[in-house]
Motif scaffolding. Structure first.
Motif, PDB file in Angstrom:
ATOM      1  N   PRO A  13       0.819  -1.223   0.000  1.00 62.07           N
ATOM      2  CA  PRO A  13       0.000   0.000   0.000  1.00 62.07           C
ATOM      3  C   PRO A  13       0.848   1.268   0.000  1.00 62.07           C
ATOM      4  O   PRO A  13       0.381   2.322  -0.421  1.00 62.07           O
ATOM      5  N   ALA A  14       2.105   1.154   0.399  1.00 62.17           N
ATOM      6  CA  ALA A  14       2.979   2.337   0.422  1.00 62.17           C
ATOM      7  C   ALA A  14       3.493   2.702  -0.974  1.00 62.17           C
ATOM      8  O   ALA A  14       4.353   3.557  -1.123  1.00 62.17           O
ATOM      9  N   ARG A  15       2.977   2.010  -1.967  1.00 67.03           N
ATOM     10  CA  ARG A  15       3.353   2.352  -3.355  1.00 67.03           C
ATOM     11  C   ARG A  15       2.121   2.768  -4.154  1.00 67.03           C
ATOM     12  O   ARG A  15       2.198   2.914  -5.382  1.00 67.03           O
ATOM     13  N   VAL A  16       0.990   2.880  -3.483  1.00 70.34           N
ATOM     14  CA  VAL A  16      -0.270   3.121  -4.190  1.00 70.34           C
ATOM     15  C   VAL A  16      -0.611   4.612  -4.167  1.00 70.34           C
ATOM     16  O   VAL A  16      -0.452   5.294  -3.162  1.00 70.34           O
ATOM     17  N   VAL A  17      -1.062   5.082  -5.342  1.00 71.94           N
ATOM     18  CA  VAL A  17      -1.441   6.496  -5.471  1.00 71.94           C
ATOM     19  C   VAL A  17      -2.885   6.560  -5.974  1.00 71.94           C
ATOM     20  O   VAL A  17      -3.208   5.946  -6.995  1.00 71.94           O
ATOM     21  N   PRO A  18      -3.761   7.298  -5.273  1.00 67.26           N
ATOM     22  CA  PRO A  18      -5.123   7.455  -5.771  1.00 67.26           C
ATOM     23  C   PRO A  18      -5.179   8.578  -6.812  1.00 67.26           C
ATOM     24  O   PRO A  18      -4.474   9.580  -6.677  1.00 67.26           O
ATOM     25  N   ALA A  19      -6.000   8.381  -7.844  1.00 71.19           N
ATOM     26  CA  ALA A  19      -6.069   9.398  -8.905  1.00 71.19           C
ATOM     27  C   ALA A  19      -7.414   9.334  -9.623  1.00 71.19           C
ATOM     28  O   ALA A  19      -8.211   8.415  -9.395  1.00 71.19           O
ATOM     29  N   THR A  20      -7.655  10.321 -10.476  1.00 73.46           N
ATOM     30  CA  THR A  20      -8.875  10.357 -11.282  1.00 73.46           C
ATOM     31  C   THR A  20      -8.493  10.336 -12.756  1.00 73.46           C
ATOM     32  O   THR A  20      -7.602  11.087 -13.185  1.00 73.46           O
ATOM     33  N   VAL A  21      -9.170   9.479 -13.525  1.00 74.63           N
ATOM     34  CA  VAL A  21      -8.856   9.356 -14.958  1.00 74.63           C
ATOM     35  C   VAL A  21      -9.386  10.586 -15.695  1.00 74.63           C
ATOM     36  O   VAL A  21     -10.528  10.995 -15.523  1.00 74.63           O
ATOM     37  N   GLU A  22      -8.527  11.198 -16.527  1.00 73.85           N
ATOM     38  CA  GLU A  22      -8.943  12.396 -17.284  1.00 73.85           C
ATOM     39  C   GLU A  22      -9.069  12.117 -18.776  1.00 73.85           C
ATOM     40  O   GLU A  22      -9.913  12.696 -19.444  1.00 73.85           O
ATOM     41  N   VAL A  23      -8.206  11.274 -19.299  1.00 80.42           N
ATOM     42  CA  VAL A  23      -8.263  10.921 -20.725  1.00 80.42           C
ATOM     43  C   VAL A  23      -7.895   9.444 -20.847  1.00 80.42           C
ATOM     44  O   VAL A  23      -7.021   8.968 -20.125  1.00 80.42           O
ATOM     45  N   VAL A  24      -8.583   8.757 -21.770  1.00 81.41           N
ATOM     46  CA  VAL A  24      -8.242   7.351 -22.029  1.00 81.41           C
ATOM     47  C   VAL A  24      -7.887   7.238 -23.513  1.00 81.41           C
ATOM     48  O   VAL A  24      -8.681   7.631 -24.372  1.00 81.41           O
ATOM     49  N   GLU A  25      -6.702   6.734 -23.813  1.00 83.14           N
ATOM     50  CA  GLU A  25      -6.309   6.535 -25.214  1.00 83.14           C
ATOM     51  C   GLU A  25      -6.129   5.053 -25.469  1.00 83.14           C
ATOM     52  O   GLU A  25      -5.229   4.420 -24.906  1.00 83.14           O
ATOM     53  N   MET A  26      -6.985   4.508 -26.323  1.00 86.89           N
ATOM     54  CA  MET A  26      -6.876   3.085 -26.684  1.00 86.89           C
ATOM     55  C   MET A  26      -5.882   2.964 -27.830  1.00 86.89           C
ATOM     56  O   MET A  26      -6.117   3.492 -28.906  1.00 86.89           O
ATOM     57  N   MET A  27      -4.785   2.268 -27.595  1.00 77.35           N
ATOM     58  CA  MET A  27      -3.784   2.127 -28.650  1.00 77.35           C
ATOM     59  C   MET A  27      -3.904   0.787 -29.361  1.00 77.35           C
ATOM     60  O   MET A  27      -3.145   0.494 -30.281  1.00 77.35           O
ATOM     61  N   GLY A  28      -4.829  -0.028 -28.937  1.00 78.44           N
ATOM     62  CA  GLY A  28      -4.971  -1.355 -29.531  1.00 78.44           C
ATOM     63  C   GLY A  28      -4.223  -2.377 -28.696  1.00 78.44           C
ATOM     64  O   GLY A  28      -4.823  -3.220 -28.035  1.00 78.44           O
ATOM     65  N   SER A  29      -2.869  -2.292 -28.695  1.00 78.99           N
ATOM     66  CA  SER A  29      -2.071  -3.255 -27.932  1.00 78.99           C
ATOM     67  C   SER A  29      -1.978  -2.873 -26.462  1.00 78.99           C
ATOM     68  O   SER A  29      -1.586  -3.682 -25.622  1.00 78.99           O
ATOM     69  N   GLU A  30      -2.304  -1.641 -26.143  1.00 83.37           N
ATOM     70  CA  GLU A  30      -2.244  -1.147 -24.761  1.00 83.37           C
ATOM     71  C   GLU A  30      -3.142   0.075 -24.631  1.00 83.37           C
ATOM     72  O   GLU A  30      -3.688   0.562 -25.634  1.00 83.37           O
ATOM     73  N   VAL A  31      -3.267   0.541 -23.406  1.00 90.73           N
ATOM     74  CA  VAL A  31      -4.114   1.716 -23.162  1.00 90.73           C
ATOM     75  C   VAL A  31      -3.291   2.737 -22.380  1.00 90.73           C
ATOM     76  O   VAL A  31      -2.559   2.373 -21.452  1.00 90.73           O
ATOM     77  N   TYR A  32      -3.383   4.003 -22.793  1.00 92.28           N
ATOM     78  CA  TYR A  32      -2.744   5.064 -22.021  1.00 92.28           C
ATOM     79  C   TYR A  32      -3.820   5.731 -21.170  1.00 92.28           C
ATOM     80  O   TYR A  32      -4.818   6.241 -21.709  1.00 92.28           O
ATOM     81  N   LEU A  33      -3.601   5.708 -19.868  1.00 88.91           N
ATOM     82  CA  LEU A  33      -4.512   6.426 -18.971  1.00 88.91           C
ATOM     83  C   LEU A  33      -3.834   7.727 -18.568  1.00 88.91           C
ATOM     84  O   LEU A  33      -2.725   7.698 -18.018  1.00 88.91           O
ATOM     85  N   TYR A  34      -4.472   8.823 -18.849  1.00 88.17           N
ATOM     86  CA  TYR A  34      -3.967  10.124 -18.395  1.00 88.17           C
ATOM     87  C   TYR A  34      -4.765  10.469 -17.152  1.00 88.17           C
ATOM     88  O   TYR A  34      -5.997  10.613 -17.230  1.00 88.17           O
ATOM     89  N   ALA A  35      -4.092  10.577 -16.014  1.00 87.57           N
ATOM     90  CA  ALA A  35      -4.817  10.744 -14.759  1.00 87.57           C
ATOM     91  C   ALA A  35      -4.221  11.874 -13.943  1.00 87.57           C
ATOM     92  O   ALA A  35      -3.129  12.385 -14.244  1.00 87.57           O
ATOM     93  N   SER A  36      -4.948  12.268 -12.905  1.00 86.71           N
ATOM     94  CA  SER A  36      -4.496  13.373 -12.060  1.00 86.71           C
ATOM     95  C   SER A  36      -4.666  12.988 -10.588  1.00 86.71           C
ATOM     96  O   SER A  36      -5.669  12.372 -10.205  1.00 86.71           O
ATOM     97  N   THR A  37      -3.648  13.386  -9.794  1.00 89.56           N
ATOM     98  CA  THR A  37      -3.778  13.163  -8.348  1.00 89.56           C
ATOM     99  C   THR A  37      -4.414  14.385  -7.695  1.00 89.56           C
ATOM    100  O   THR A  37      -4.623  14.425  -6.497  1.00 89.56           O
ATOM    101  N   GLY A  38      -4.681  15.398  -8.468  1.00 93.25           N
ATOM    102  CA  GLY A  38      -5.131  16.683  -7.931  1.00 93.25           C
ATOM    103  C   GLY A  38      -3.998  17.684  -8.025  1.00 93.25           C
ATOM    104  O   GLY A  38      -4.169  18.789  -8.520  1.00 93.25           O
ATOM    105  N   ARG A  39      -2.792  17.264  -7.612  1.00 91.51           N
ATOM    106  CA  ARG A  39      -1.621  18.154  -7.692  1.00 91.51           C
ATOM    107  C   ARG A  39      -0.753  17.835  -8.895  1.00 91.51           C
ATOM    108  O   ARG A  39      -0.129  18.715  -9.478  1.00 91.51           O
TER     109      ARG A  39
END
Lengths: 367, 274
Positions: free
Chosen positions: A301-327
């Motif tokens: 748990p000391a490696r976990v960061v909570p965030a909110t997803v802002e953009v999702v890019e489907m690349m086919g072989s993978e997905v890029y999640l653009y997220a924000s922690t607030g700061r």
């Protein structure tokens, strides 16, 4: 073929504008070195000084052991490929390629042999009688490369040669230039602003910024062990994520405190960071080292960061999640099966063994 | 409908410009007595058309020698002019040397001076150089003062400036020196500009009148314009001969324009550069 050496080279323009600061570089015989950096970083100026198209304000350049500072371009035995091809519009493809040899008074038979050889290698035999205007962008760039090959120079210089091509042609020409290097076994210096070209083509990469060389190393070393925050952010796509925070020491444990979350730093990084306790630093982590909690259920748990997803890019072989922690904003490169939506709350796990830390005024790597 | 009206208007304007020329051409074939009969309506009369006026004009105006002199004059101006003007233009565009800006300023000043202002100083210069009297000397006097023209230097300089540096740098790396770059790379790359200068020079100097009138003191040195003018002063005044002579004087200019037109418009400069 030759070794190219830059010794404390400066380029200072009138008005005391320094375009290149104290460049020191040793390019080995047959090596493919890529100068990469953003616009205005001095990479093209450096190349042009090697070519002799720009005077050297201070320092020395050696080609094949010979100091070339005061030697004109034609006597440096180099060939250059320009970004916009720079083909002579009134000459046929054949004559474009033969021009340099004619000026050097090679016998006709030798000129013909060399032009035909180069044309074979580049697959432009059918276009030799055409004028540049009758060629596509890719074909024109091949002719420009051919014009360089026929000279059999000591070193090839490429100044962003693929920038004007479309994405598909760029990938194809990238591979062809690499193949050409393997075939000719010649020294090549290649300038680009495209870090993918740099990563895929170079034996070594020289990253430049504001006229200063930031790091010189193999592509993998540059990627895995960037010397500073600039290099870390410039090389890699999507770029490395950075979180601003502070090193905190509690007993033997070392943490990175972002303000909203705190991450435990594992050994051996912890030991190296301990002396920096209390110092503001940037934690850098590549998108492929940021995972969804679901992919790492056993994560500390000391490696976990909570965030909110802002953009999702489907690349086919993978997905890029653009997220924000607030700061801080960051990117995660997650599995193709990910079905997150914009606005979803997520927990991501940072692979802290792969984290980088940068600090100090020059944002140097601390590990 | 709108398009048709547009075409009609354009056609009418074109006809307005063409009519005097058509009349000149038609009248040049008519017998002397009928040249002015019927005004523009005479255009539709084809009675008695023939080449008599042309034969008479050729003989009376000594047009053969006039044409030869004018061709030599214009060819000399073009040949020397293209070389000198383009070399000066290239130097002003590409070489760094002390006084370059001042020199270019002087070139601009020279553009606004009309030939009439320069006529007397030029005549004195030509006289002092001994370029009067003989055929060759007169020809030199016709050509040399106009071989270098400020406007052409300015015009070609602008075109050299527009050439991409990469083109010249590619030539430098290929091993070309300044003259080779000028001759083999830059000059062919501004062909359309050269063709434009050529056409303008042909039009200007084929029509030269004042300067040839001043320096051509002997009959065998006369240019076509002087030959044509001679028909106005040589009694009897034959309008048929004058018009035939005018047609013959106009034809070479039309031919040059036709041949050079393609180059004036076309440019393949963009092909070598992205």
């Amino acid at each position: 073929m030759a070794k190219v050496v830059l010794e404390n080279v400066f380029k200072i323009y009138p008005g005391d504008v320094t375009a290149v600061h104290d460049a020191c570089l040793e390019i080995q015989d047959q090596e493919f070195v890529v100068l990469v950096g953003p616009s205005g970083c001095g990479k093209s100026t450096t190349l042009r000084m090697v070519a002799g198209l720009e005077d050297i304000s201070r320092g020395s350049i050696f080609i094949d052991g010979k100091k070339v500072n005061d030697i004109p371009p034609k006597d440096r035995d180099i060939a250059m490929v320009f970004q916009n091809y720079a083909l002579y519009p009134h000459m046929s493809v054949y004559n474009n390629m033969a021009f340099g040899l004619k000026l050097r008074k090679y016998p006709k038979a030798e000129i013909h042999k060399r032009v035909m050889e180069a044309a074979e290698i580049l697959g432009i035999v059918d276009y030799l009688e055409r004028k540049p205007k009758a060629l596509s962008g890719g074909q024109r760039q091949r002719v420009a490369v051919g014009r360089a090959i026929v000279r059999k120079p000591k070193a090839f210089l490429f100044d962003e040669p693929l920038s004007n091509l479309d994405a598909k042609m760029r990938v194809q020409m990238r591979a062809e230039i690499s193949k050409l290097h393997n075939r000719l076994k010649s020294t090549m210096i290649y300038v680009t602003h495209d870090q993918i070209e740099a990563m895929t083509m170079g034996d070594r990469i020289v990253v430049m910024k504001d006229g200063w060389i930031q790091q010189v190393d193999t592509p993998l070393n540059i990627y895995n062990q960037p010397a500073n925050q600039f290099v870390a952010g410039f090389i890699g796509s999507p770029p490395m994520n950075f979180f601003k925070g502070r090193i905190v020491r509690e007993g033997n444990a070392v943490f990175f405190d972002e303000g909203q979350f705190r991450l435990a730093v594992p050994e051996p990084a912890a030991g190296k960071l301990a002396p920096h306790a209390g110092q503001d630093v940037a934690l850098g982590i590549r998108p492929e080292h940021v995972h969804e909690r679901g992919e790492r259920p056993e994560a500390d748990p000391a490696r976990v960061v909570p965030a909110t997803v802002e953009v999702v890019e489907m690349m086919g072989s993978e997905v890029y999640l653009y997220a924000s922690t607030g700061r801080s904003n960051f990117t995660a490169r997650v599995q193709a099966a990910c079905r997150r939506q914009i606005g979803d709350a997520v927990e991501v796990v940072l692979d802290m063994e792969r984290a980088h830390f940068f600090g100090g005024a020059d944002e140097k790597a601390l590990l | 409908m709108k398009r048709a009206l547009g075409w009609l208007a354009a056609g009418a304007i074109a006809l307005g410009f063409l009519l005097p020329l058509l009349w000149m051409l038609h009248a040049s074939f008519r017998p002397e007595a009928e040249v002015f009969t019927g005004g523009f309506r005479g255009l539709f009369s084809f009675r008695g058309l023939g080449l008599d006026n042309y034969a008479a004009a050729w003989r009376r105006a000594a047009l053969g020698i006039g044409l030869l002199n004018s061709i030599l004059q214009v060819a000399g101006i073009l040949g020397l002019g293209l070389l000198f003007n383009s070399m000066a233009a290239f130097a002003l565009a590409r070489f760094e040397f002390a006084g370059r800006r001042l020199l270019f300023g002087l070139v601009l000043v020279l553009i606004i001076l009309p030939v009439e202002v320069l006529a007397v100083p030029l005549l004195l210069t030509v006289r002092d150089l001994g370029l009067t009297g003989g055929y060759g000397r007169t020809l030199a006097a016709l050509v040399l003062p106009f071989a270098v023209k400020a406007f052409n230097v300015y015009f070609l300089r602008q075109h050299f400036l527009a050439l991409p540096r990469d083109l010249e740098e590619a030539a430098v790396v290929d091993g070309a020196g300044p003259f080779r770059i000028y001759w083999s790379v830059a000059l062919p790359a501004i062909r359309p500009a050269l063709a434009t200068v050529l056409v303008l020079d042909v039009l200007t100097h084929w029509s030269d009148f004042i300067w040839p009138l001043i320096v051509c003191t002997r009959a065998e040195t006369r240019t076509v314009q002087l030959a044509l003018a001679n028909l106005f002063t040589q009694p009897p005044i034959q309008w048929g001969d004058i018009l035939a002579c005018a047609v013959l004087v106009t034809l070479p200019v039309l031919l040059v324009f036709r041949l050079a037109q393609r180059h004036v418009v076309a440019s393949d400069l963009g092909a070598g550069i992205k």
